[in-house]
Motif scaffolding. Sequence first.
Motif, PDB file in Angstrom:
ATOM      1  N   SER A   6      79.330  28.438 103.097  1.00  0.00           N
ATOM      2  CA  SER A   6      80.373  29.594 102.484  1.00  0.00           C
ATOM      3  C   SER A   6      81.793  29.139 101.768  1.00  0.00           C
ATOM      4  O   SER A   6      82.143  28.120 102.349  1.00  0.00           O
ATOM      5  CB  SER A   6      80.647  30.709 103.291  1.00  0.00           C
ATOM      6  N   ALA A   7      81.973  29.435 100.635  1.00  0.00           N
ATOM      7  CA  ALA A   7      83.087  28.902 100.076  1.00  0.00           C
ATOM      8  C   ALA A   7      83.831  30.022  99.376  1.00  0.00           C
ATOM      9  O   ALA A   7      83.281  30.716  98.504  1.00  0.00           O
ATOM     10  CB  ALA A   7      82.680  27.823  99.144  1.00  0.00           C
ATOM     11  N   GLY A   8      85.342  30.351  99.675  1.00  0.00           N
ATOM     12  CA  GLY A   8      85.930  31.831  99.142  1.00  0.00           C
ATOM     13  C   GLY A   8      84.851  32.746  99.437  1.00  0.00           C
ATOM     14  O   GLY A   8      84.513  33.178 100.374  1.00  0.00           O
ATOM     15  N   ASP A   9      84.710  33.541  98.155  1.00  0.00           N
ATOM     16  CA  ASP A   9      83.737  34.761  98.779  1.00  0.00           C
ATOM     17  C   ASP A   9      82.345  34.560  98.054  1.00  0.00           C
ATOM     18  O   ASP A   9      81.777  35.467  97.734  1.00  0.00           O
ATOM     19  CB  ASP A   9      84.297  36.037  98.048  1.00  0.00           C
ATOM     20  N   LEU A  10      81.918  33.151  98.096  1.00  0.00           N
ATOM     21  CA  LEU A  10      80.382  32.901  97.767  1.00  0.00           C
ATOM     22  C   LEU A  10      79.894  32.510  98.933  1.00  0.00           C
ATOM     23  O   LEU A  10      80.321  31.878  99.986  1.00  0.00           O
ATOM     24  CB  LEU A  10      80.493  31.730  97.068  1.00  0.00           C
ATOM     25  N   ASN A  11      78.429  32.989  99.183  1.00  0.00           N
ATOM     26  CA  ASN A  11      77.545  32.639 100.280  1.00  0.00           C
ATOM     27  C   ASN A  11      76.334  31.837  99.257  1.00  0.00           C
ATOM     28  O   ASN A  11      75.723  32.293  98.324  1.00  0.00           O
ATOM     29  CB  ASN A  11      76.793  33.697 100.730  1.00  0.00           C
ATOM     30  N   ILE A  12      76.216  30.369  99.897  1.00  0.00           N
ATOM     31  CA  ILE A  12      75.387  29.577  99.240  1.00  0.00           C
ATOM     32  C   ILE A  12      74.300  29.170 100.161  1.00  0.00           C
ATOM     33  O   ILE A  12      74.470  28.653 101.346  1.00  0.00           O
ATOM     34  CB  ILE A  12      76.446  28.158  98.849  1.00  0.00           C
ATOM     35  N   HIS A  13      73.103  29.112  99.618  1.00  0.00           N
ATOM     36  CA  HIS A  13      71.745  28.847 100.313  1.00  0.00           C
ATOM     37  C   HIS A  13      71.114  27.870  99.626  1.00  0.00           C
ATOM     38  O   HIS A  13      70.934  27.924  98.239  1.00  0.00           O
ATOM     39  CB  HIS A  13      71.042  30.216 100.323  1.00  0.00           C
ATOM     40  N   ARG A  14      70.764  26.662 100.384  1.00  0.00           N
ATOM     41  CA  ARG A  14      70.023  25.714  99.783  1.00  0.00           C
ATOM     42  C   ARG A  14      68.258  26.160 100.037  1.00  0.00           C
ATOM     43  O   ARG A  14      67.919  26.728 100.915  1.00  0.00           O
ATOM     44  CB  ARG A  14      69.851  24.295 100.687  1.00  0.00           C
ATOM     45  N   VAL A 208      77.904  23.764  87.067  1.00  0.00           N
ATOM     46  CA  VAL A 208      78.138  25.198  87.227  1.00  0.00           C
ATOM     47  C   VAL A 208      79.462  25.262  88.214  1.00  0.00           C
ATOM     48  O   VAL A 208      79.120  24.721  89.374  1.00  0.00           O
ATOM     49  CB  VAL A 208      77.085  26.069  87.568  1.00  0.00           C
ATOM     50  N   THR A 209      80.574  25.774  87.812  1.00  0.00           N
ATOM     51  CA  THR A 209      81.412  25.968  88.707  1.00  0.00           C
ATOM     52  C   THR A 209      81.643  27.594  89.004  1.00  0.00           C
ATOM     53  O   THR A 209      81.073  28.430  88.208  1.00  0.00           O
ATOM     54  CB  THR A 209      82.994  25.673  88.239  1.00  0.00           C
ATOM     55  N   MET A 210      81.846  27.785  90.375  1.00  0.00           N
ATOM     56  CA  MET A 210      81.930  29.214  90.888  1.00  0.00           C
ATOM     57  C   MET A 210      83.206  29.479  91.758  1.00  0.00           C
ATOM     58  O   MET A 210      83.661  28.500  92.635  1.00  0.00           O
ATOM     59  CB  MET A 210      80.634  29.555  91.717  1.00  0.00           C
ATOM     60  N   GLY A 211      83.817  30.838  91.673  1.00  0.00           N
ATOM     61  CA  GLY A 211      84.962  31.215  92.375  1.00  0.00           C
ATOM     62  C   GLY A 211      86.041  31.827  91.668  1.00  0.00           C
ATOM     63  O   GLY A 211      85.728  31.705  90.518  1.00  0.00           O
ATOM     64  N   ARG A 212      86.468  32.972  92.134  1.00  0.00           N
ATOM     65  CA  ARG A 212      87.431  33.609  91.396  1.00  0.00           C
ATOM     66  C   ARG A 212      88.607  32.983  91.110  1.00  0.00           C
ATOM     67  O   ARG A 212      89.448  32.754  91.889  1.00  0.00           O
ATOM     68  CB  ARG A 212      87.523  35.010  92.219  1.00  0.00           C
ATOM     69  N   GLY A 213      89.000  32.768  89.997  1.00  0.00           N
ATOM     70  CA  GLY A 213      90.322  31.901  89.666  1.00  0.00           C
ATOM     71  C   GLY A 213      90.334  30.636  89.881  1.00  0.00           C
ATOM     72  O   GLY A 213      91.264  30.029  89.437  1.00  0.00           O
ATOM     73  N   LYS A 214      89.245  29.966  90.702  1.00  0.00           N
ATOM     74  CA  LYS A 214      89.658  28.543  90.959  1.00  0.00           C
ATOM     75  C   LYS A 214      88.224  28.181  91.454  1.00  0.00           C
ATOM     76  O   LYS A 214      87.140  29.042  91.663  1.00  0.00           O
ATOM     77  CB  LYS A 214      90.337  28.213  92.044  1.00  0.00           C
ATOM     78  N   ASP A 215      87.744  26.878  91.153  1.00  0.00           N
ATOM     79  CA  ASP A 215      86.401  26.212  91.602  1.00  0.00           C
ATOM     80  C   ASP A 215      86.280  26.003  93.256  1.00  0.00           C
ATOM     81  O   ASP A 215      86.520  25.096  93.766  1.00  0.00           O
ATOM     82  CB  ASP A 215      86.178  25.011  90.970  1.00  0.00           C
ATOM     83  N   ASP A 216      85.719  27.184  93.760  1.00  0.00           N
ATOM     84  CA  ASP A 216      85.364  27.129  95.258  1.00  0.00           C
ATOM     85  C   ASP A 216      84.254  26.279  95.647  1.00  0.00           C
ATOM     86  O   ASP A 216      84.146  25.495  96.439  1.00  0.00           O
ATOM     87  CB  ASP A 216      85.157  28.565  95.681  1.00  0.00           C
ATOM     88  N   ALA A 217      83.524  26.385  94.638  1.00  0.00           N
ATOM     89  CA  ALA A 217      81.965  25.425  94.648  1.00  0.00           C
ATOM     90  C   ALA A 217      81.631  25.067  93.105  1.00  0.00           C
ATOM     91  O   ALA A 217      82.010  25.490  92.335  1.00  0.00           O
ATOM     92  CB  ALA A 217      80.887  26.127  95.211  1.00  0.00           C
ATOM     93  N   VAL A 218      81.152  23.623  93.182  1.00  0.00           N
ATOM     94  CA  VAL A 218      80.547  23.217  91.916  1.00  0.00           C
ATOM     95  C   VAL A 218      79.242  22.636  91.986  1.00  0.00           C
ATOM     96  O   VAL A 218      78.874  22.102  93.186  1.00  0.00           O
ATOM     97  CB  VAL A 218      81.473  22.242  91.279  1.00  0.00           C
ATOM     98  N   PHE A 219      78.325  22.924  91.204  1.00  0.00           N
ATOM     99  CA  PHE A 219      76.937  22.427  91.443  1.00  0.00           C
ATOM    100  C   PHE A 219      76.617  21.610  90.347  1.00  0.00           C
ATOM    101  O   PHE A 219      76.895  21.869  88.947  1.00  0.00           O
ATOM    102  CB  PHE A 219      76.066  23.911  91.079  1.00  0.00           C
TER     103      PHE A 219
END
Length: 289
Positions: A6-14, A208-219
């Motif tokens: 998890s990063a910020g309000d993201l849940n990430i699954h491989r 692909v960058t994700m996060g509200r207002g900042k890059d919490d995660a980048v793919f």
Amino acid sequence: MSLKFSAGDLNIHRVIEQETSFVPALEMLPGLTPEVLAENRAWMRQAKALDEQDVLLLCFQSYVVKTPHHTILIDSCIGNDKPRPQRPKWNMKTDDTYLRALGAAGFSPDDIDFVMCTHLHVDHVGWNTRLENGRWVPTFPKARYVFAKQEFDHWSAQNAKTEIPPFVDSVLPVVEANRHELVGNDHQIGDHVRILPTPGHTPGHIAVTMGRGKDDAVFSGDLMHSPLQTLYPELSIKFDVDPAMAATTRRSFLERYCDTDTLCCTAHFPSPSVGKIRRKGNAFVCAAV
């Protein structure tokens, strides 16, 4: 082995399809010397990035990300029933590994709102489609498939000259089903998902960058394939369309995320595949979290 982050309000699954030996290191990385390989052999083997025969070990996987608004799948791996004679481990595959891993992560194909492809190579588009009554249909029936226009145009032009099987069986059927969106580099999805152009591996490759207002995660897609390339960003792989540009892009990407809290989710690094970029001398490491 960690499959959820998890990063910020993201849940990430491989969602892993294969983790396996791929191409000998000295062949995959034409700029790599036997001396540099020897210096790095021990930690590479310990990291399960190199096997006993000096063949690179790669993971082939998708990421499914839940934002507060959407469920997004990034890169759809290898796929089943697809003629890939150059790669025996991918050729006419019929196993249930991928869809089972998707289910184990808590998702069905119907749950995916967007499929985003960092680029349109064979091992990033495979599950875009599946075979149904002899026809290729979108695997994720409710999803919009997001392709970078520059990338799509490049492969369209190549395919017009010589048929490119992954484009024909894994991209064009999505277009024919009118499930696709061709987007520019300024494209966003909601307030959480943005595109970062990272050309070199292919002309229109994106991260692909994700996060509200900042890059919490980048793919990062195929910006880099092996942890050796964080230590030696100048090492490009033999599959890069423009190796010099790929090296420049890789260093600027690593500089951008170095010593930040951004979770870097790589396409092919060995498990856990996810880490934070940290400086190491004049180079970098992706430190597992």
